[in-house]
Design a protein around this motif. Structure first.
Motif, PDB file in Angstrom:
ATOM      1  N   PRO A 110      10.402 -33.352  17.053  1.00 29.25           N
ATOM      2  CA  PRO A 110       9.233 -34.215  17.307  1.00 29.25           C
ATOM      3  C   PRO A 110       9.584 -35.560  17.934  1.00 29.25           C
ATOM      4  CG  PRO A 110       9.134 -33.246  15.115  1.00 29.25           C
ATOM      5  CD  PRO A 110      10.514 -32.978  15.644  1.00 29.25           C
ATOM      6  N   SER A 111      10.850 -35.951  17.855  1.00 30.55           N
ATOM      7  CA  SER A 111      11.246 -37.248  18.415  1.00 30.55           C
ATOM      8  C   SER A 111      11.659 -37.157  19.885  1.00 30.55           C
ATOM      9  CB  SER A 111      12.417 -37.830  17.612  1.00 30.55           C
ATOM     10  OG  SER A 111      13.575 -37.026  17.743  1.00 30.55           O
ATOM     11  N   ALA A 112      11.665 -35.952  20.457  1.00 26.59           N
ATOM     12  CA  ALA A 112      12.064 -35.782  21.859  1.00 26.59           C
ATOM     13  C   ALA A 112      11.135 -36.574  22.775  1.00 26.59           C
ATOM     14  CB  ALA A 112      12.041 -34.297  22.234  1.00 26.59           C
ATOM     15  N   LYS A 113      11.708 -37.199  23.806  1.00 30.40           N
ATOM     16  CA  LYS A 113      10.949 -38.047  24.723  1.00 30.40           C
ATOM     17  C   LYS A 113      10.982 -37.453  26.126  1.00 30.40           C
ATOM     18  CE  LYS A 113      12.200 -42.163  22.050  1.00 30.40           C
ATOM     19  NZ  LYS A 113      12.985 -43.426  22.060  1.00 30.40           N
ATOM     20  N   PHE A 114       9.803 -37.359  26.752  1.00 27.70           N
ATOM     21  CA  PHE A 114       9.675 -36.725  28.059  1.00 27.70           C
ATOM     22  C   PHE A 114       9.041 -37.671  29.070  1.00 27.70           C
ATOM     23  CE2 PHE A 114       9.685 -33.306  25.005  1.00 27.70           C
ATOM     24  CZ  PHE A 114      10.400 -32.288  25.617  1.00 27.70           C
ATOM     25  N   ALA A 129      -0.634 -32.969  29.568  1.00 27.52           N
ATOM     26  CA  ALA A 129       0.798 -33.221  29.398  1.00 27.52           C
ATOM     27  C   ALA A 129       1.052 -34.242  28.288  1.00 27.52           C
ATOM     28  CB  ALA A 129       1.404 -33.712  30.715  1.00 27.52           C
ATOM     29  N   LEU A 130       0.238 -35.278  28.230  1.00 25.21           N
ATOM     30  CA  LEU A 130       0.410 -36.297  27.197  1.00 25.21           C
ATOM     31  C   LEU A 130       0.114 -35.742  25.813  1.00 25.21           C
ATOM     32  CD1 LEU A 130      -1.188 -39.289  29.129  1.00 25.21           C
ATOM     33  CD2 LEU A 130       1.237 -38.995  28.598  1.00 25.21           C
ATOM     34  N   ARG A 131      -0.892 -34.890  25.716  1.00 23.24           N
ATOM     35  CA  ARG A 131      -1.195 -34.267  24.426  1.00 23.24           C
ATOM     36  C   ARG A 131      -0.078 -33.335  23.980  1.00 23.24           C
ATOM     37  NH1 ARG A 131      -7.657 -32.835  25.328  1.00 23.24           N
ATOM     38  NH2 ARG A 131      -8.460 -34.885  24.649  1.00 23.24           N
ATOM     39  N   ALA A 132       0.609 -32.718  24.942  1.00 26.96           N
ATOM     40  CA  ALA A 132       1.716 -31.823  24.612  1.00 26.96           C
ATOM     41  C   ALA A 132       2.918 -32.593  24.085  1.00 26.96           C
ATOM     42  CB  ALA A 132       2.113 -31.007  25.838  1.00 26.96           C
ATOM     43  N   GLY A 133       2.998 -33.874  24.427  1.00 30.15           N
ATOM     44  CA  GLY A 133       4.089 -34.690  23.918  1.00 30.15           C
ATOM     45  C   GLY A 133       4.828 -35.505  24.945  1.00 30.15           C
ATOM     46  N   ALA A 134       4.390 -35.485  26.199  1.00 25.00           N
ATOM     47  CA  ALA A 134       5.034 -36.321  27.214  1.00 25.00           C
ATOM     48  C   ALA A 134       4.705 -37.783  26.956  1.00 25.00           C
ATOM     49  CB  ALA A 134       4.575 -35.906  28.609  1.00 25.00           C
ATOM     50  N   GLN A 135       5.701 -38.645  27.117  1.00 25.77           N
ATOM     51  CA  GLN A 135       5.474 -40.086  26.941  1.00 25.77           C
ATOM     52  C   GLN A 135       5.192 -40.789  28.268  1.00 25.77           C
ATOM     53  OE1 GLN A 135       8.017 -38.510  25.251  1.00 25.77           O
ATOM     54  NE2 GLN A 135       6.934 -38.615  23.317  1.00 25.77           N
ATOM     55  N   GLY A 136       5.474 -40.106  29.376  1.00 23.20           N
ATOM     56  CA  GLY A 136       5.254 -40.714  30.671  1.00 23.20           C
ATOM     57  C   GLY A 136       4.884 -39.680  31.706  1.00 23.20           C
ATOM     58  N   PHE A 137       4.190 -40.119  32.754  1.00 21.40           N
ATOM     59  CA  PHE A 137       3.714 -39.212  33.796  1.00 21.40           C
ATOM     60  C   PHE A 137       3.774 -39.977  35.113  1.00 21.40           C
ATOM     61  CE2 PHE A 137       1.417 -35.115  33.754  1.00 21.40           C
ATOM     62  CZ  PHE A 137       1.170 -34.987  35.110  1.00 21.40           C
ATOM     63  N   VAL A 138       4.601 -39.484  36.054  1.00 22.30           N
ATOM     64  CA  VAL A 138       4.765 -40.183  37.323  1.00 22.30           C
ATOM     65  C   VAL A 138       4.701 -39.208  38.486  1.00 22.30           C
ATOM     66  CG1 VAL A 138       6.190 -41.983  36.282  1.00 22.30           C
ATOM     67  CG2 VAL A 138       7.290 -40.006  37.328  1.00 22.30           C
ATOM     68  N   ASP A 153      11.422 -47.399  29.813  1.00 23.66           N
ATOM     69  CA  ASP A 153      10.275 -47.624  28.927  1.00 23.66           C
ATOM     70  C   ASP A 153      10.073 -46.452  27.980  1.00 23.66           C
ATOM     71  OD1 ASP A 153       9.815 -50.073  30.075  1.00 23.66           O
ATOM     72  OD2 ASP A 153       8.145 -49.408  31.335  1.00 23.66           O
ATOM     73  N   VAL A 154      10.195 -45.230  28.501  1.00 21.84           N
ATOM     74  CA  VAL A 154      10.060 -44.044  27.648  1.00 21.84           C
ATOM     75  C   VAL A 154      11.155 -44.045  26.583  1.00 21.84           C
ATOM     76  CG1 VAL A 154      10.279 -41.527  27.582  1.00 21.84           C
ATOM     77  CG2 VAL A 154       8.838 -42.604  29.312  1.00 21.84           C
ATOM     78  N   ASN A 155      12.364 -44.393  26.982  1.00 20.80           N
ATOM     79  CA  ASN A 155      13.466 -44.455  26.021  1.00 20.80           C
ATOM     80  C   ASN A 155      13.186 -45.480  24.928  1.00 20.80           C
ATOM     81  OD1 ASN A 155      16.330 -43.831  25.218  1.00 20.80           O
ATOM     82  ND2 ASN A 155      16.589 -45.984  25.691  1.00 20.80           N
ATOM     83  N   ASP A 156      12.499 -46.569  25.294  1.00 24.03           N
ATOM     84  CA  ASP A 156      12.163 -47.623  24.327  1.00 24.03           C
ATOM     85  C   ASP A 156      10.978 -47.254  23.437  1.00 24.03           C
ATOM     86  OD1 ASP A 156      14.203 -49.252  25.159  1.00 24.03           O
ATOM     87  OD2 ASP A 156      12.964 -50.451  26.507  1.00 24.03           O
ATOM     88  N   GLY A 157      10.324 -46.122  23.740  1.00 28.22           N
ATOM     89  CA  GLY A 157       9.200 -45.685  22.922  1.00 28.22           C
ATOM     90  C   GLY A 157       7.833 -45.972  23.499  1.00 28.22           C
TER      91      GLY A 157
END
Length: 252
Positions: A110-114, A129-138, A153-157
């Motif tokens: 659950p802590s994986a960052k995408f 994508a965000l609901r699936a667990g992505a933290q960023g979309f570019v 930024d994604v790495n920082d949460g």
């Protein structure tokens, strides 16, 4: 000098170490790179883009690609071995939807960052994508420096969106009726001028670094303002902040 340009990608020239790395023919390799603060895995079914992204990320001073995957199944397998800090994943991917890969990895970690990268999207695909667990979309044509900022930024949460993704999301929210009448802000939910300033920059798709530079603040102050906003509005991510701000008429 030979340059390869693919949207945000530019390689000119590669270091000897990166050149050997990019020439490898094994798309499922685990790479041993020089130590970096942020360990990144790149998952993309397009070989040229995957290799170029890896070379580009390795050229940054504070991050390193530790593995590559050409399919969603390989991404799931490599994640279990590598546990990278951030997974840069292409959407869509052949053989398996990248969103499904995000769900599978998040189910076990659950802590994986995408950070999702795509050539085209809609507001609805962004939400999915965000609901699936992505933290960023570019978008794939993101400016190089901004793209690296998104990874940081994604790495920082933080949850981050590129300017195009932000515009699509705002348009989608405006066109989609809210299930509850939550548009009006209660007195306790009103924002200060400083908080409103970061929300408006968020609506432009700016990163923490870009917001800090625009407002002449430290990144820590920008993050603190968002923390206060999320606390006032009882939301968990900046995407929820953007949605609430759009429905409240604070941004358009």
């Amino acid at each position: 000098m030979i340059e390869i340009r693919l949207g945000l990608l530019k390689i000119a020239p590669l270091s000897p170490q990166t050149t050997l790395h990019a020439r490898s023919t094994n798309p499922e390799r685990i790479q041993l790179n020089r130590p970096r603060a942020i360990q990144v895995m790149v998952a993309n079914d397009e070989t040229l883009i995957r290799r170029a992204l890896s070379a580009f990320i390795n050229d940054a001073h504070d991050m390193s690609v530790v593995g590559e995957a050409r399919t969603g199944d390989i991404a799931v397998q490599l994640h279990s071995q590598l546990k990278p800090d951030v997974i840069v994943i292409g959407l869509p991917m052949s053989n398996e939807d990248g969103v499904d890969s995000i769900r599978r990895i998040r189910a076990t970690d659950p802590s994986a960052k995408f950070l999702a990268v795509t050539a085209a999207f809609s507001g609805e695909s962004t939400i999915t994508a965000l609901r699936a667990g992505a933290q960023g979309f570019v978008m794939r044509d993101e400016e190089p420096s901004a793209f690296l900022d998104r990874i940081r930024d994604v790495n920082d949460g933080s949850t981050v969106l590129s300017p195009d993704a932000t515009r699509e999301l705002i348009a989608f929210v405006i066109a989609t009726p809210a299930k509850a009448q939550t548009d009006d802000l209660r007195p306790a939910e009103q924002l200060s001028e400083g908080e409103l300033a970061v929300v408006r920059l968020l609506s432009q798709g700016l990163s923490n670094t870009e917001m800090a530079a625009t407002l002449h603040l430290s990144e820590a102050t920008v993050k603190m303002r968002f923390s206060k906003i999320m606390s006032k509005w009882n939301v968990r991510t900046r995407v929820h902040v953007l949605i609430r701000a759009t429905r409240a008429g604070l941004v358009r």
